[in-house]
Scaffold this motif. Structure first.
Motif, PDB file in Angstrom:
ATOM      1  N   TYR A 126       0.834  -1.205   0.000  1.00  0.00           N
ATOM      2  CA  TYR A 126       0.000   0.000   0.000  1.00  0.00           C
ATOM      3  C   TYR A 126       0.873   1.260   0.000  1.00  0.00           C
ATOM      4  CZ  TYR A 126      -4.002  -2.909   1.531  1.00  0.00           C
ATOM      5  OH  TYR A 126      -4.993  -3.849   1.626  1.00  0.00           O
ATOM      6  N   ALA A 127       1.910   1.255   0.845  1.00  0.00           N
ATOM      7  CA  ALA A 127       2.785   2.433   0.963  1.00  0.00           C
ATOM      8  C   ALA A 127       3.487   2.720  -0.358  1.00  0.00           C
ATOM      9  CB  ALA A 127       3.795   2.219   2.082  1.00  0.00           C
ATOM     10  N   VAL A 128       4.025   1.691  -0.989  1.00  0.00           N
ATOM     11  CA  VAL A 128       4.714   1.870  -2.272  1.00  0.00           C
ATOM     12  C   VAL A 128       3.733   2.377  -3.322  1.00  0.00           C
ATOM     13  CG1 VAL A 128       5.914   0.656  -4.135  1.00  0.00           C
ATOM     14  CG2 VAL A 128       6.461   0.140  -1.740  1.00  0.00           C
ATOM     15  N   PHE A 129       2.545   1.801  -3.354  1.00  0.00           N
ATOM     16  CA  PHE A 129       1.534   2.221  -4.339  1.00  0.00           C
ATOM     17  C   PHE A 129       1.115   3.668  -4.112  1.00  0.00           C
ATOM     18  CE2 PHE A 129      -2.973   3.010  -5.130  1.00  0.00           C
ATOM     19  CZ  PHE A 129      -3.039   2.800  -6.494  1.00  0.00           C
ATOM     20  N   ALA A 130       0.852   4.046  -2.857  1.00  0.00           N
ATOM     21  CA  ALA A 130       0.384   5.406  -2.572  1.00  0.00           C
ATOM     22  C   ALA A 130       1.422   6.447  -2.987  1.00  0.00           C
ATOM     23  CB  ALA A 130       0.047   5.540  -1.088  1.00  0.00           C
ATOM     24  N   VAL A 131       2.691   6.180  -2.704  1.00  0.00           N
ATOM     25  CA  VAL A 131       3.744   7.112  -3.099  1.00  0.00           C
ATOM     26  C   VAL A 131       3.870   7.159  -4.619  1.00  0.00           C
ATOM     27  CG1 VAL A 131       6.227   7.558  -3.001  1.00  0.00           C
ATOM     28  CG2 VAL A 131       4.994   6.909  -0.925  1.00  0.00           C
ATOM     29  N   ALA A 132       3.799   6.002  -5.268  1.00  0.00           N
ATOM     30  CA  ALA A 132       3.856   5.973  -6.735  1.00  0.00           C
ATOM     31  C   ALA A 132       2.673   6.719  -7.343  1.00  0.00           C
ATOM     32  CB  ALA A 132       3.884   4.527  -7.228  1.00  0.00           C
ATOM     33  N   LEU A 133       1.506   6.582  -6.730  1.00  0.00           N
ATOM     34  CA  LEU A 133       0.323   7.294  -7.222  1.00  0.00           C
ATOM     35  C   LEU A 133       0.514   8.804  -7.092  1.00  0.00           C
ATOM     36  CD1 LEU A 133      -2.578   7.360  -8.256  1.00  0.00           C
ATOM     37  CD2 LEU A 133      -3.367   7.000  -5.896  1.00  0.00           C
ATOM     38  N   VAL A 172      -5.914  13.555  -5.951  1.00  0.00           N
ATOM     39  CA  VAL A 172      -5.918  12.305  -6.727  1.00  0.00           C
ATOM     40  C   VAL A 172      -5.353  11.152  -5.891  1.00  0.00           C
ATOM     41  CG1 VAL A 172      -4.881  11.137  -8.713  1.00  0.00           C
ATOM     42  CG2 VAL A 172      -5.809  13.447  -8.960  1.00  0.00           C
ATOM     43  N   THR A 173      -4.326  11.435  -5.114  1.00  0.00           N
ATOM     44  CA  THR A 173      -3.711  10.387  -4.287  1.00  0.00           C
ATOM     45  C   THR A 173      -4.691   9.857  -3.252  1.00  0.00           C
ATOM     46  OG1 THR A 173      -1.530  11.392  -4.561  1.00  0.00           O
ATOM     47  CG2 THR A 173      -1.813   9.860  -2.722  1.00  0.00           C
ATOM     48  N   VAL A 174      -5.340  10.751  -2.529  1.00  0.00           N
ATOM     49  CA  VAL A 174      -6.290  10.331  -1.497  1.00  0.00           C
ATOM     50  C   VAL A 174      -7.476   9.607  -2.118  1.00  0.00           C
ATOM     51  CG1 VAL A 174      -7.872  11.124   0.301  1.00  0.00           C
ATOM     52  CG2 VAL A 174      -5.608  12.168   0.088  1.00  0.00           C
ATOM     53  N   ALA A 175      -8.073  10.214  -3.140  1.00  0.00           N
ATOM     54  CA  ALA A 175      -9.250   9.627  -3.762  1.00  0.00           C
ATOM     55  C   ALA A 175      -8.918   8.299  -4.449  1.00  0.00           C
ATOM     56  CB  ALA A 175      -9.859  10.605  -4.765  1.00  0.00           C
ATOM     57  N   GLY A 176      -7.794   8.261  -5.161  1.00  0.00           N
ATOM     58  CA  GLY A 176      -7.428   7.044  -5.891  1.00  0.00           C
ATOM     59  C   GLY A 176      -7.132   5.876  -4.977  1.00  0.00           C
ATOM     60  N   PHE A 177      -6.330   6.125  -3.941  1.00  0.00           N
ATOM     61  CA  PHE A 177      -5.991   5.037  -3.021  1.00  0.00           C
ATOM     62  C   PHE A 177      -7.231   4.540  -2.283  1.00  0.00           C
ATOM     63  CE2 PHE A 177      -4.854   3.342   1.112  1.00  0.00           C
ATOM     64  CZ  PHE A 177      -3.828   2.466   0.809  1.00  0.00           C
ATOM     65  N   THR A 178      -8.034   5.463  -1.763  1.00  0.00           N
ATOM     66  CA  THR A 178      -9.223   5.076  -1.002  1.00  0.00           C
ATOM     67  C   THR A 178     -10.210   4.307  -1.861  1.00  0.00           C
ATOM     68  OG1 THR A 178      -8.961   7.057   0.384  1.00  0.00           O
ATOM     69  CG2 THR A 178     -11.097   5.935   0.439  1.00  0.00           C
ATOM     70  N   THR A 179     -10.443   4.790  -3.070  1.00  0.00           N
ATOM     71  CA  THR A 179     -11.399   4.120  -3.965  1.00  0.00           C
ATOM     72  C   THR A 179     -10.937   2.720  -4.323  1.00  0.00           C
ATOM     73  OG1 THR A 179     -12.090   6.250  -4.905  1.00  0.00           O
ATOM     74  CG2 THR A 179     -12.585   4.267  -6.185  1.00  0.00           C
ATOM     75  N   LEU A 180      -9.669   2.592  -4.677  1.00  0.00           N
ATOM     76  CA  LEU A 180      -9.153   1.275  -5.050  1.00  0.00           C
ATOM     77  C   LEU A 180      -9.251   0.305  -3.881  1.00  0.00           C
ATOM     78  CD1 LEU A 180      -7.712  -0.633  -6.994  1.00  0.00           C
ATOM     79  CD2 LEU A 180      -5.533   0.319  -6.206  1.00  0.00           C
ATOM     80  N   LEU A 181      -8.885   0.749  -2.684  1.00  0.00           N
ATOM     81  CA  LEU A 181      -8.918  -0.138  -1.529  1.00  0.00           C
ATOM     82  C   LEU A 181     -10.344  -0.580  -1.218  1.00  0.00           C
ATOM     83  CD1 LEU A 181      -7.276  -1.516   0.666  1.00  0.00           C
ATOM     84  CD2 LEU A 181      -7.540   0.533   2.078  1.00  0.00           C
ATOM     85  N   LEU A 182     -11.306   0.337  -1.288  1.00  0.00           N
ATOM     86  CA  LEU A 182     -12.701  -0.013  -1.008  1.00  0.00           C
ATOM     87  C   LEU A 182     -13.250  -0.980  -2.053  1.00  0.00           C
ATOM     88  CD1 LEU A 182     -14.148   3.446   0.118  1.00  0.00           C
ATOM     89  CD2 LEU A 182     -13.619   1.467   1.552  1.00  0.00           C
ATOM     90  N   LEU A 190       0.436  -2.362  -9.846  1.00  0.00           N
ATOM     91  CA  LEU A 190      -0.131  -1.053 -10.179  1.00  0.00           C
ATOM     92  C   LEU A 190       0.878   0.058  -9.926  1.00  0.00           C
ATOM     93  CD1 LEU A 190      -3.737  -1.475  -8.745  1.00  0.00           C
ATOM     94  CD2 LEU A 190      -3.056  -1.452 -11.149  1.00  0.00           C
ATOM     95  N   ALA A 191       1.692  -0.094  -8.868  1.00  0.00           N
ATOM     96  CA  ALA A 191       2.740   0.894  -8.597  1.00  0.00           C
ATOM     97  C   ALA A 191       3.733   0.955  -9.751  1.00  0.00           C
ATOM     98  CB  ALA A 191       3.458   0.555  -7.294  1.00  0.00           C
ATOM     99  N   ALA A 192       4.087  -0.196 -10.308  1.00  0.00           N
ATOM    100  CA  ALA A 192       5.008  -0.226 -11.453  1.00  0.00           C
ATOM    101  C   ALA A 192       4.404   0.498 -12.653  1.00  0.00           C
ATOM    102  CB  ALA A 192       5.339  -1.671 -11.813  1.00  0.00           C
ATOM    103  N   VAL A 193       3.103   0.312 -12.872  1.00  0.00           N
ATOM    104  CA  VAL A 193       2.427   1.015 -13.967  1.00  0.00           C
ATOM    105  C   VAL A 193       2.457   2.520 -13.740  1.00  0.00           C
ATOM    106  CG1 VAL A 193       0.204   1.355 -15.121  1.00  0.00           C
ATOM    107  CG2 VAL A 193       0.950  -0.958 -14.502  1.00  0.00           C
ATOM    108  N   LEU A 194       2.241   2.938 -12.504  1.00  0.00           N
ATOM    109  CA  LEU A 194       2.250   4.371 -12.185  1.00  0.00           C
ATOM    110  C   LEU A 194       3.639   4.982 -12.381  1.00  0.00           C
ATOM    111  CD1 LEU A 194       0.002   4.260  -9.005  1.00  0.00           C
ATOM    112  CD2 LEU A 194      -0.589   5.327 -11.193  1.00  0.00           C
ATOM    113  N   VAL A 195       4.668   4.243 -12.029  1.00  0.00           N
ATOM    114  CA  VAL A 195       6.033   4.724 -12.253  1.00  0.00           C
ATOM    115  C   VAL A 195       6.275   4.919 -13.745  1.00  0.00           C
ATOM    116  CG1 VAL A 195       8.475   4.092 -12.120  1.00  0.00           C
ATOM    117  CG2 VAL A 195       6.991   3.768 -10.134  1.00  0.00           C
ATOM    118  N   LEU A 196       5.789   3.985 -14.551  1.00  0.00           N
ATOM    119  CA  LEU A 196       5.936   4.114 -16.005  1.00  0.00           C
ATOM    120  C   LEU A 196       5.191   5.343 -16.520  1.00  0.00           C
ATOM    121  CD1 LEU A 196       6.914   2.992 -18.700  1.00  0.00           C
ATOM    122  CD2 LEU A 196       4.861   1.554 -18.773  1.00  0.00           C
ATOM    123  N   ILE A 197       4.002   5.596 -15.974  1.00  0.00           N
ATOM    124  CA  ILE A 197       3.240   6.785 -16.381  1.00  0.00           C
ATOM    125  C   ILE A 197       4.012   8.055 -16.043  1.00  0.00           C
ATOM    126  CG2 ILE A 197       1.165   8.128 -15.871  1.00  0.00           C
ATOM    127  CD1 ILE A 197      -0.327   5.468 -15.548  1.00  0.00           C
TER     128      ILE A 197
END
Length: 322
Positions: free
Chosen positions: A163-170, A187-197, A305-312
């Protein structure tokens, strides 16, 4: 370049390390005392099953901690907000990236160095928090066996690290695309919360096919479902007709009258009577043995997903004008 990154972010690093360290010390100290209390209670009641009814966390300071410790699931969001989102967006807002790029440091090296250090720090801090919470929770896990509950599953094991790696990457990706810190924060707050839910409610229950148990009602309070994730089930009469629904594996809603001889005041006696008359339950569940499998599956999803975000982020910075 490494020294430059440290110079830019040493305050964030120091403050975050201090807060994470303080949390870890609190959890280690209170966890040790709580575990001592648990073993003292265990010595008096004889078995862990009996101790589960002693109210070890009732009316004491531990009850507050058992409520607040699972909230550490919010730590990855804080890392994404305070580390990920401003990492690149802040550079664009202040224009400092232009100065760095004119000092013979290419964009690629600049970006990869910043991302590498940020994600490594997120993994380290996430690991410390996750390990501390998991160690602290071992007493409560021994009493309750509810590790599949969302706030417990999300705060223990290996998933908080992912989660931590993904949130920072996001946060980094949002900052690279939007180039505005406040927008990246949202975007970070909304994206992480939505995905987790979404994962909690619709995806996580189906990581592996559920198992089905067809058993007498007398087994309802046995150890079969200890630590499992139950999805309810059906109550069947002797002919196999559905006459009610199992609720959480521990109770049921009966939709028709039960035999007169089983109308008793004690629920356990009712179960024994119905079981003797041939009533059975069908319960759908994920067994406790799959806990770590589910942990690694979800961690893998977030890391991918974090790897995809890094690529973006990489493409947004290297292929767009400064």
């Amino acid at each position: 370049m490494i020294w430059l990154v440290w110079t830019q972010h040493r305050r964030q690093f120091t403050y975050t390390a201090a807060l994470v360290g303080a949390l870890a010390v609190l959890l280690i100290v209170t966890g040790a005392v709580m575990n001592s209390d648990y073993h003292s209670a265990l010595a008096h009641c004889g078995t862990a099953g009996d101790c589960g009814n002693l109210g070890l966390f009732q009316g004491s300071g531990w009850s507050a901690l058992t409520t607040t410790v699972p909230l550490t699931v919010g730590v990855p969001i804080l890392l994404g907000v305070f580390w990920g989102a401003p990492l690149v967006a802040g550079e664009y807002e202040q224009g400092t990236q232009q100065f760095i790029w004119t000092q013979s440091i290419p964009r690629r090296r600049w970006l990869l160095t910043k991302i590498g250090w940020a994600l490594s720090a997120a993994a380290v801090w996430g690991s410390i928090v996750a390990a501390s919470v998991t160690w602290w929770s071992r007493t409560e896990n021994a009493l309750g066996h509810h590790r599949f509950d969302p706030f417990k599953f999300d705060a223990q094991g290996v998933v908080p690290v992912a989660y931590a790696v993904f949130a920072v990457a996001l946060g980094i990706a949002a900052g690279a695309v939007l180039r505005r810190t406040l927008s990246a924060l949202g975007v970070t707050v909304a994206g992480f919360t939505t995905l987790l839910l979404v994962l909690q409610s619709f995806v996580r229950p189906h990581y592996l096919p559920t198992k089905t148990a067809n058993l007498p009602l007398s087994r309802l309070h046995g150890g079969l479902f200890s630590g499992s994730w139950q999805f309810g089930g059906q109550l069947l009469d002797p002919t196999g007709q559905v006459v009610g629904h199992v609720v959480g594996g521990n109770d049921w809603n009966i939709q028709q009258a039960i035999p007169v001889n089983c109308v008793l005041n004690n629920p356990d006696s009712v179960r024994q009577c119905l079981s003797a008359d041939g009533y059975r339950m069908v319960v759908h569940y994920q067994p406790a043995s799959r806990y770590w499998t589910f942990q690694f599956i979800e961690a893998g999803i977030f890391l991918a997903l974090a790897a995809v975000l890094v690529l973006i982020a990489y493409r947004a910075i290297t292929r767009r004008d400064a």
